[in-house]
Design a protein around this motif. Structure first.
Motif, PDB file in Angstrom:
ATOM      1  N   GLU A 118      38.840 -35.395  22.424  1.00 27.87           N
ATOM      2  CA  GLU A 118      38.498 -35.473  20.932  1.00 27.87           C
ATOM      3  C   GLU A 118      38.309 -33.751  20.164  1.00 27.87           C
ATOM      4  O   GLU A 118      38.908 -33.666  19.237  1.00 27.87           O
ATOM      5  CB  GLU A 118      37.300 -36.037  20.696  1.00 27.87           C
ATOM      6  CG  GLU A 118      37.161 -37.524  21.064  1.00 27.87           C
ATOM      7  CD  GLU A 118      36.027 -38.396  20.932  1.00 27.87           C
ATOM      8  OE1 GLU A 118      34.858 -37.998  20.773  1.00 27.87           O
ATOM      9  OE2 GLU A 118      35.818 -39.538  21.051  1.00 27.87           O
ATOM     10  N   GLU A 119      37.667 -32.807  20.922  1.00 27.18           N
ATOM     11  CA  GLU A 119      37.645 -31.718  20.461  1.00 27.18           C
ATOM     12  C   GLU A 119      38.876 -31.047  20.289  1.00 27.18           C
ATOM     13  O   GLU A 119      38.900 -29.861  19.663  1.00 27.18           O
ATOM     14  CB  GLU A 119      36.548 -30.910  21.337  1.00 27.18           C
ATOM     15  CG  GLU A 119      34.956 -31.496  21.052  1.00 27.18           C
ATOM     16  CD  GLU A 119      34.114 -30.770  21.964  1.00 27.18           C
ATOM     17  OE1 GLU A 119      34.494 -29.923  22.523  1.00 27.18           O
ATOM     18  OE2 GLU A 119      32.794 -31.327  21.855  1.00 27.18           O
ATOM     19  N   THR A 120      39.738 -31.346  21.307  1.00 28.92           N
ATOM     20  CA  THR A 120      41.037 -30.755  21.263  1.00 28.92           C
ATOM     21  C   THR A 120      42.360 -31.248  20.604  1.00 28.92           C
ATOM     22  O   THR A 120      43.350 -30.970  20.604  1.00 28.92           O
ATOM     23  CB  THR A 120      41.509 -30.690  22.873  1.00 28.92           C
ATOM     24  OG1 THR A 120      41.976 -32.016  23.289  1.00 28.92           O
ATOM     25  CG2 THR A 120      40.634 -29.896  23.695  1.00 28.92           C
ATOM     26  N   GLY A 121      41.926 -32.318  19.642  1.00 30.41           N
ATOM     27  CA  GLY A 121      42.709 -33.142  18.737  1.00 30.41           C
ATOM     28  C   GLY A 121      43.588 -33.969  19.514  1.00 30.41           C
ATOM     29  O   GLY A 121      44.857 -34.254  19.090  1.00 30.41           O
ATOM     30  N   ARG A 122      43.398 -34.365  20.906  1.00 29.07           N
ATOM     31  CA  ARG A 122      44.142 -35.181  21.655  1.00 29.07           C
ATOM     32  C   ARG A 122      43.924 -36.590  21.730  1.00 29.07           C
ATOM     33  O   ARG A 122      44.369 -37.536  22.552  1.00 29.07           O
ATOM     34  CB  ARG A 122      44.531 -34.692  22.814  1.00 29.07           C
ATOM     35  CG  ARG A 122      45.091 -33.392  23.179  1.00 29.07           C
ATOM     36  CD  ARG A 122      45.178 -33.011  24.417  1.00 29.07           C
ATOM     37  NE  ARG A 122      45.655 -33.778  25.631  1.00 29.07           N
ATOM     38  CZ  ARG A 122      45.196 -33.839  26.971  1.00 29.07           C
ATOM     39  NH1 ARG A 122      44.616 -32.594  27.245  1.00 29.07           N
ATOM     40  NH2 ARG A 122      45.727 -34.583  27.430  1.00 29.07           N
ATOM     41  N   ALA A 123      42.824 -37.153  20.967  1.00 29.96           N
ATOM     42  CA  ALA A 123      42.243 -38.246  21.145  1.00 29.96           C
ATOM     43  C   ALA A 123      43.310 -39.484  20.967  1.00 29.96           C
ATOM     44  O   ALA A 123      43.298 -40.439  21.754  1.00 29.96           O
ATOM     45  CB  ALA A 123      41.104 -38.596  20.168  1.00 29.96           C
TER      46      ALA A 123
ATOM     47  N   THR B 183      31.534 -40.523  26.593  1.00 30.46           N
ATOM     48  CA  THR B 183      31.032 -39.577  27.617  1.00 30.46           C
ATOM     49  C   THR B 183      31.602 -38.260  26.935  1.00 30.46           C
ATOM     50  O   THR B 183      32.342 -37.903  26.438  1.00 30.46           O
ATOM     51  CB  THR B 183      31.873 -39.868  29.060  1.00 30.46           C
ATOM     52  OG1 THR B 183      33.295 -39.677  28.572  1.00 30.46           O
ATOM     53  CG2 THR B 183      31.553 -41.291  29.270  1.00 30.46           C
ATOM     54  N   VAL B 184      30.649 -37.309  27.552  1.00 28.28           N
ATOM     55  CA  VAL B 184      31.043 -35.825  27.459  1.00 28.28           C
ATOM     56  C   VAL B 184      32.436 -35.456  27.684  1.00 28.28           C
ATOM     57  O   VAL B 184      33.024 -34.512  26.928  1.00 28.28           O
ATOM     58  CB  VAL B 184      29.985 -34.800  27.913  1.00 28.28           C
ATOM     59  CG1 VAL B 184      30.209 -33.425  27.586  1.00 28.28           C
ATOM     60  CG2 VAL B 184      28.602 -35.205  27.347  1.00 28.28           C
ATOM     61  N   GLY B 185      32.873 -35.648  29.023  1.00 25.08           N
ATOM     62  CA  GLY B 185      34.079 -35.535  29.304  1.00 25.08           C
ATOM     63  C   GLY B 185      35.393 -35.640  28.301  1.00 25.08           C
ATOM     64  O   GLY B 185      36.134 -34.841  28.161  1.00 25.08           O
ATOM     65  N   VAL B 186      35.249 -36.948  27.937  1.00 23.47           N
ATOM     66  CA  VAL B 186      36.232 -37.476  26.868  1.00 23.47           C
ATOM     67  C   VAL B 186      36.239 -36.581  25.481  1.00 23.47           C
ATOM     68  O   VAL B 186      37.088 -36.304  24.919  1.00 23.47           O
ATOM     69  CB  VAL B 186      36.328 -38.950  26.794  1.00 23.47           C
ATOM     70  CG1 VAL B 186      37.227 -39.436  25.315  1.00 23.47           C
ATOM     71  CG2 VAL B 186      36.738 -39.600  27.929  1.00 23.47           C
ATOM     72  N   GLN B 187      34.986 -36.224  25.209  1.00 23.80           N
ATOM     73  CA  GLN B 187      34.749 -35.696  23.970  1.00 23.80           C
ATOM     74  C   GLN B 187      35.266 -34.312  23.972  1.00 23.80           C
ATOM     75  O   GLN B 187      36.111 -33.847  23.121  1.00 23.80           O
ATOM     76  CB  GLN B 187      33.339 -35.723  23.528  1.00 23.80           C
ATOM     77  CG  GLN B 187      32.752 -37.132  23.133  1.00 23.80           C
ATOM     78  CD  GLN B 187      31.193 -37.131  23.319  1.00 23.80           C
ATOM     79  OE1 GLN B 187      30.534 -36.125  23.592  1.00 23.80           O
ATOM     80  NE2 GLN B 187      30.808 -38.376  22.985  1.00 23.80           N
ATOM     81  N   ARG B 188      35.159 -33.624  25.015  1.00 19.53           N
ATOM     82  CA  ARG B 188      35.615 -32.227  25.546  1.00 19.53           C
ATOM     83  C   ARG B 188      37.196 -32.103  25.637  1.00 19.53           C
ATOM     84  O   ARG B 188      37.632 -31.347  25.014  1.00 19.53           O
ATOM     85  CB  ARG B 188      34.783 -31.560  26.390  1.00 19.53           C
ATOM     86  CG  ARG B 188      33.333 -31.257  26.153  1.00 19.53           C
ATOM     87  CD  ARG B 188      32.733 -30.602  27.116  1.00 19.53           C
ATOM     88  NE  ARG B 188      31.276 -30.273  27.264  1.00 19.53           N
ATOM     89  CZ  ARG B 188      30.509 -30.000  28.052  1.00 19.53           C
ATOM     90  NH1 ARG B 188      31.008 -29.748  29.293  1.00 19.53           N
ATOM     91  NH2 ARG B 188      29.444 -29.480  27.765  1.00 19.53           N
ATOM     92  N   MET B 189      37.584 -33.102  26.344  1.00 25.02           N
ATOM     93  CA  MET B 189      39.156 -33.148  26.716  1.00 25.02           C
ATOM     94  C   MET B 189      39.834 -33.664  25.470  1.00 25.02           C
ATOM     95  O   MET B 189      41.116 -33.136  25.375  1.00 25.02           O
ATOM     96  CB  MET B 189      39.069 -33.826  28.059  1.00 25.02           C
ATOM     97  CG  MET B 189      38.646 -33.375  29.236  1.00 25.02           C
ATOM     98  SD  MET B 189      39.230 -34.237  30.795  1.00 25.02           S
ATOM     99  CE  MET B 189      38.456 -35.818  30.592  1.00 25.02           C
TER     100      MET B 189
END
Length: 259
Positions: A203-208, A195-201
């Motif tokens: 993955e893109e912030t390095g918190r995955a 989902t875009v939400g998880v990717q933005r929150m």
């Protein structure tokens, strides 16, 4: 996993149905025999979703609407009945959110999320009531929430309050409308990787990786996991299930943290 005719003859109305979890639910519903109406504010995304589903042979239609507008919601339900002749499953998936410390959250920011998530869910349930009551299968309402609305959601008080409200609303309606043959349940997804939400929150912030460790299973879920839950709750497989909150979050709500 499910028989090809699990949802044969049913008609489903799905808000936020043009992308993400909503679109995956629509896709799986159509593959199991349901006709689906997708609702969203974004016409371009609706058109793309309808085109993709139509290529699979789905019986699909779209209606552009804003869940915050009760008149538009009522018109969308009327469109569904005119197009497919019935309404059997309502999936309340449309949602809004943005991170913000509660101390600096503006009244307008609070109002916007409450209006989309909580008020929008109520408007849809209210508009769909008579059609769901008339369903020959028995009506089913499924609302997408989160356990963060129960345990607390720092920096998202507006969304947490809205989701908690939806849970309470759903259980109230389960009792009030059970005699009308309408089952009302919720699904609480965890972090869904596609989902875009998880990717933005995350993955893109390095918190995955940190967020994955917060789940007992140590990984993100997939939209298909939520669709499977929605198939169960929308079908005869859950004929004696109402007022339930089906948690599909990999054990995140248990606050598990890997060593």
């Amino acid at each position: 996993m499910f028989a090809p005719n699990t949802l044969a003859g049913r008609v489903a109305f799905i808000t936020g149905g043009a992308t993400g979890i909503g679109l995956e639910i629509a896709t799986q519903y159509s593959r199991l025999g349901a006709s689906v109406v997708l609702a969203s504010r974004n016409q371009e995304r609706l058109d793309a979703a309808v085109e993709a589903l139509s290529k699979e042979g789905a019986k699909v239609a779209a209606y552009r609407m804003d869940v915050r507008n009760p008149e538009e919601v009522e018109a969308a339900i009327a469109f569904t009945l005119e197009r497919f002749g019935a309404l059997d499953i309502l999936v309340n998936n449309a949602a809004g959110n943005f991170p913000c410390p509660t101390a600096t959250l503006s009244p307008n920011g609070w109002r916007t999320v409450i209006d989309i998530d909580l008020n929008g869910t109520f408007y849809c349930c209210s508009a769909a009531y008579e059609a769901l009551k008339a369903s020959r299968f028995g009506g089913s309402i499924i609302s997408i929430i989160t356990m963060l609305g129960v345990t607390g959601w720092p920096n998202a008080a507006h969304a947490a309050a809205a989701k908690a409200g939806i849970l309470s609303l759903s259980r109230t309606l389960a009792v009030e409308w059970g005699g009308d043959g309408i089952r009302v349940n919720t699904i609480s997804p965890g972090p869904i990787g596609d989902t875009v939400g998880v990717q933005r929150m995350y993955e893109e912030t390095g918190r995955a990786e940190v967020e994955k460790k917060r789940t007992a299973l140590g990984r993100f879920g997939q939209c298909a996991d939520i669709a499977n839950a929605a198939i169960f709750l929308g079908s005869d497989l859950s004929g004696y299930v109402t007022g339930d909150n089906l948690i599909v979050d990999g054990g995140r709500w248990l606050k598990y943290v890997a060593a």
